[in-house]
Motif scaffolding. Structure first.
Motif, short mmCIF file in Angstrom:
data_model
loop_
_atom_site.label_atom_id
_atom_site.label_comp_id
_atom_site.label_asym_id
_atom_site.label_seq_id
_atom_site.Cartn_x
_atom_site.Cartn_y
_atom_site.Cartn_z
N THR A 1 0.40 1.47 -14.54
CA THR A 1 -0.42 0.64 -15.52
C THR A 1 -1.12 -0.39 -14.60
N GLU A 2 -0.28 -1.11 -13.80
CA GLU A 2 -1.07 -2.38 -13.08
C GLU A 2 -1.54 -2.07 -11.50
N GLY A 3 -0.99 -0.84 -11.17
CA GLY A 3 -1.45 -0.74 -9.74
C GLY A 3 -2.84 -0.32 -9.60
N HIS A 4 -3.52 -0.50 -8.30
CA HIS A 4 -4.79 -0.06 -8.15
C HIS A 4 -4.94 1.04 -7.11
N VAL A 5 -5.72 2.09 -7.80
CA VAL A 5 -5.66 3.27 -6.93
C VAL A 5 -6.81 2.96 -5.71
N HIS A 6 -6.69 3.11 -4.44
CA HIS A 6 -7.68 2.83 -3.58
C HIS A 6 -8.21 4.29 -2.95
N ASP A 7 -9.47 4.43 -3.27
CA ASP A 7 -9.95 5.48 -2.60
C ASP A 7 -10.39 5.60 -0.98
N GLY A 8 -10.48 4.16 -0.74
CA GLY A 8 -10.94 4.11 0.88
C GLY A 8 -10.62 2.71 1.26
N PHE A 9 -10.81 2.26 2.50
CA PHE A 9 -10.89 0.83 3.02
C PHE A 9 -11.96 0.69 4.21
N GLU A 10 -12.24 -0.26 4.46
CA GLU A 10 -13.01 -0.80 5.42
C GLU A 10 -12.80 -1.16 6.73
N ILE A 11 -13.05 -0.82 7.90
CA ILE A 11 -12.74 -1.47 9.28
C ILE A 11 -14.05 -2.13 9.72
N LEU B 1 -12.44 12.43 2.68
CA LEU B 1 -12.03 12.74 4.01
C LEU B 1 -10.62 13.71 3.87
N THR B 2 -9.85 13.54 2.76
CA THR B 2 -8.53 14.00 2.98
C THR B 2 -8.44 15.05 1.68
N GLN B 3 -9.73 15.49 1.21
CA GLN B 3 -9.49 16.43 -0.06
C GLN B 3 -8.94 15.84 -1.20
N GLY B 4 -9.18 14.67 -1.41
CA GLY B 4 -8.50 14.03 -2.77
C GLY B 4 -7.88 13.38 -2.69
N LYS B 5 -6.86 12.72 -1.65
CA LYS B 5 -5.73 12.11 -1.34
C LYS B 5 -6.31 10.49 -1.47
N THR B 6 -5.28 9.69 -1.96
CA THR B 6 -5.72 8.27 -2.09
C THR B 6 -4.39 7.42 -1.74
N VAL B 7 -4.53 6.13 -1.93
CA VAL B 7 -3.21 5.32 -1.91
C VAL B 7 -3.17 4.31 -3.07
N VAL B 8 -2.17 3.79 -3.56
CA VAL B 8 -2.09 2.77 -4.43
C VAL B 8 -1.51 1.46 -4.07
N CYS B 9 -2.57 0.62 -4.40
CA CYS B 9 -1.99 -0.89 -4.03
C CYS B 9 -1.09 -1.69 -5.11
N ILE C 1 0.78 -1.07 0.08
CA ILE C 1 -0.08 0.00 0.11
C ILE C 1 1.05 1.15 -0.11
N LEU C 2 0.85 1.87 -0.92
CA LEU C 2 1.85 3.18 -1.17
C LEU C 2 1.15 4.42 -1.18
N GLU C 3 1.76 5.20 -0.01
CA GLU C 3 1.33 6.61 0.13
C GLU C 3 1.53 7.30 -1.41
N GLN C 4 0.85 8.67 -1.43
CA GLN C 4 1.25 9.27 -2.52
C GLN C 4 2.67 9.85 -2.69
N GLY C 5 3.31 10.16 -1.52
CA GLY C 5 4.72 10.56 -1.55
C GLY C 5 5.51 9.47 -2.19
N ALA D 1 -8.09 8.69 8.36
CA ALA D 1 -7.85 8.95 6.63
C ALA D 1 -6.59 9.80 6.51
N ASN D 2 -6.43 10.89 7.29
CA ASN D 2 -5.23 11.71 7.15
C ASN D 2 -3.85 10.82 7.51
N GLN D 3 -3.90 10.12 8.40
CA GLN D 3 -2.54 9.26 8.92
C GLN D 3 -2.52 8.29 7.75
N TYR D 4 -3.64 7.40 7.40
CA TYR D 4 -3.51 6.34 6.50
C TYR D 4 -2.87 6.87 5.26
N VAL D 5 -3.27 7.92 4.49
CA VAL D 5 -2.82 8.58 3.15
C VAL D 5 -1.30 9.13 3.43
#
Length: 403
Positions: free
Chosen positions: A70-80, A94-102, A50-54, A391-395
């Motif tokens: 090409t192959e990475g999956h952008v994740h807009d969220g996750f479940e708990i 929740l983060t004004q547009g930030k996501t993570v990449v799987c 799980i890759l942060e934007q940085g 959310a802000n800590q996760y991204v």
């Protein structure tokens, strides 16, 4: 003895060492990587992805992002999910547009290895007897064995990217470093399978039977984890037993659509929080697991290594571009500020989502601790302000710029 010379010597050919080397080479800064094992062994390490934007931005800056994009999956969220009741953390909203990449760490490593080979950048595999010398001077050097011969590598700076058990941190005298550590009373049993993931996003599960995580590597490869006692071994867990237990910990609707299959890899990882201070000693810099370890609950390990790389890359670029050697003293303080944020978040997520049973978590009784965690979950899952914190800590916290 054979002699080599470079500007930056990098110990370790994991993703942090390879990424740093690629970024430095883009700036015309010569570097050589030393690795104690084979390239195939490095690629055989199964790690999170799980890759942060940085991190994503650094890979793009290094010019190695084609397959990730090409192959990475952008994740807009996750479940708990808590005892079967799911709450989705909407990262993007929740983060004004930030996501993570799987995108799997193995794949990042492979991409970086191929880029280094194509650029004809030097990397020496299966080195041994590595010793860092005179790191407090302005002329450090490394001695090592390679293909039956003794080598000396002269350099300006050394980046220790050789992991928790590597030689770099141990080079700092014990009286010059402080190590903070907490070992958790359970481990994660991980199973990798060529099966479609149960969800397009990660599901973190807290249940009366313990923690579970449903993750993915691609549309056809899944990674699942179960909290298990440290006394367990993989021999205790057949594939069928793993799948049966996972179904009991997943929310009912996820358990119903779970596709099972033979395991490709199965392992148990202990959980620990660890930080070494400082991360710099003379012209030696600790990067990634060489200086800090986090429990995997918050997906921070690889991402904290990336922020270390970013800081050191900026420092060394300024050194060689501007001749500013005073800036090197900023490394440890900048890196540690972000590391402690990641450590706290991973510790907090671990406390909230795992079952400690009768194990004492602190001076309080386990029952009292559980009540505190129930209250934490209620606030952070059912109130928008609480979800924003997660959310802000996760991204990922922003990267800090040099002074």
């Amino acid at each position: 003895m054979k002699h080599l010379k470079t500007q930056v010597a990098i110990i370790g050919a994991g993703p942090s060492g390879l990424l740093l080397g690629q970024l430095l080479a883009k700036q015309g800064i010569d570097n050589i990587i030393l690795e104690r094992v084979t390239g195939d062994y490095v690629l055989g390490r199964i790690r999170a992805g799980i890759l942060e934007q940085g991190f994503v931005d650094l890979v793009r800056e290094a010019g190695v992002a084609q397959r990730m994009d090409t192959e990475g999956h952008v994740h807009d969220g996750f479940e708990i999910a808590v005892n079967g009741e799911s709450t989705r953390i909407d990262l993007k909203q929740l983060t004004q547009g930030k996501t993570v990449v799987c995108y799997g760490q193995t794949e990042i490593t492979r991409d970086l290895m191929e880029a280094r080979e194509q650029a004809d950048l030097q990397i020496l595999y299966e080195t041994s007897e590595v010793k860092l010398n005179e790191v407090k001077s302005d002329k450090p050097f490394i001695t090592f064995e390679y293909q039956g011969e003794t080598y000396r590598l002269d350099c300006d700076y050394i980046a220790g990217c050789d992991g928790f058990h590597g030689v770099s941190r141990k080079t700092i005298p014990e009286d010059k470093r402080t190590e903070h550590e907490r070992v958790y009373p359970f481990g994660w049993l991980g199973l990798l399978s060529d099966t479609p993931p149960v969800s397009d996003e990660l599901i973190y599960c807290k249940s009366e039977r313990g923690f579970a995580l449903a993750s993915m590597r691609s549309e056809t490869r899944s990674r699942y984890y179960l909290q298990v006692p440290l006394s367990d071994s993989t021999d205790d867990w057949s594939d069928d037993k793993f799948w049966d237990e996972l179904k009991k910990r997943l929310p009912a609707e996820a358990a119903e659509r779970l596709v099972t299959g033979p395991s490709i890899e199965k392992s148990i990882a202990p959980l620990r929080s660890f930080v070494c201070e400082p991360l710099q000693y003379g012209r030696l810099f600790l990067v990634g697991d060489a200086g800090h370890i986090v429990p995997p609950t918050g997906a921070k390990g690889l991402n904290l290594a990336a922020s270390d790389v970013s800081t050191l890359y900026k420092i060394l670029t300024r050194v060689y571009r501007d001749g500013d050697t005073d800036c090197i003293d900023q490394y440890s303080a900048i890196a540690l500020r972000r590391i402690w944020h990641g450590e706290r978040f991973s510790w907090w997520m671990s406390n909230m989502l795992h079952d400690y049973g009768s194990t004492a978590v602190s001076d309080m009784e386990a029952e009292t601790f559980d009540r505190f965690m129930d209250s934490e979950l209620d606030y952070y899952l059912h109130h928008e302000e609480g979800q924003k914190v997660i959310a802000n800590q996760y991204v990922g916290m922003p990267y800090e710029e040099l002074r």
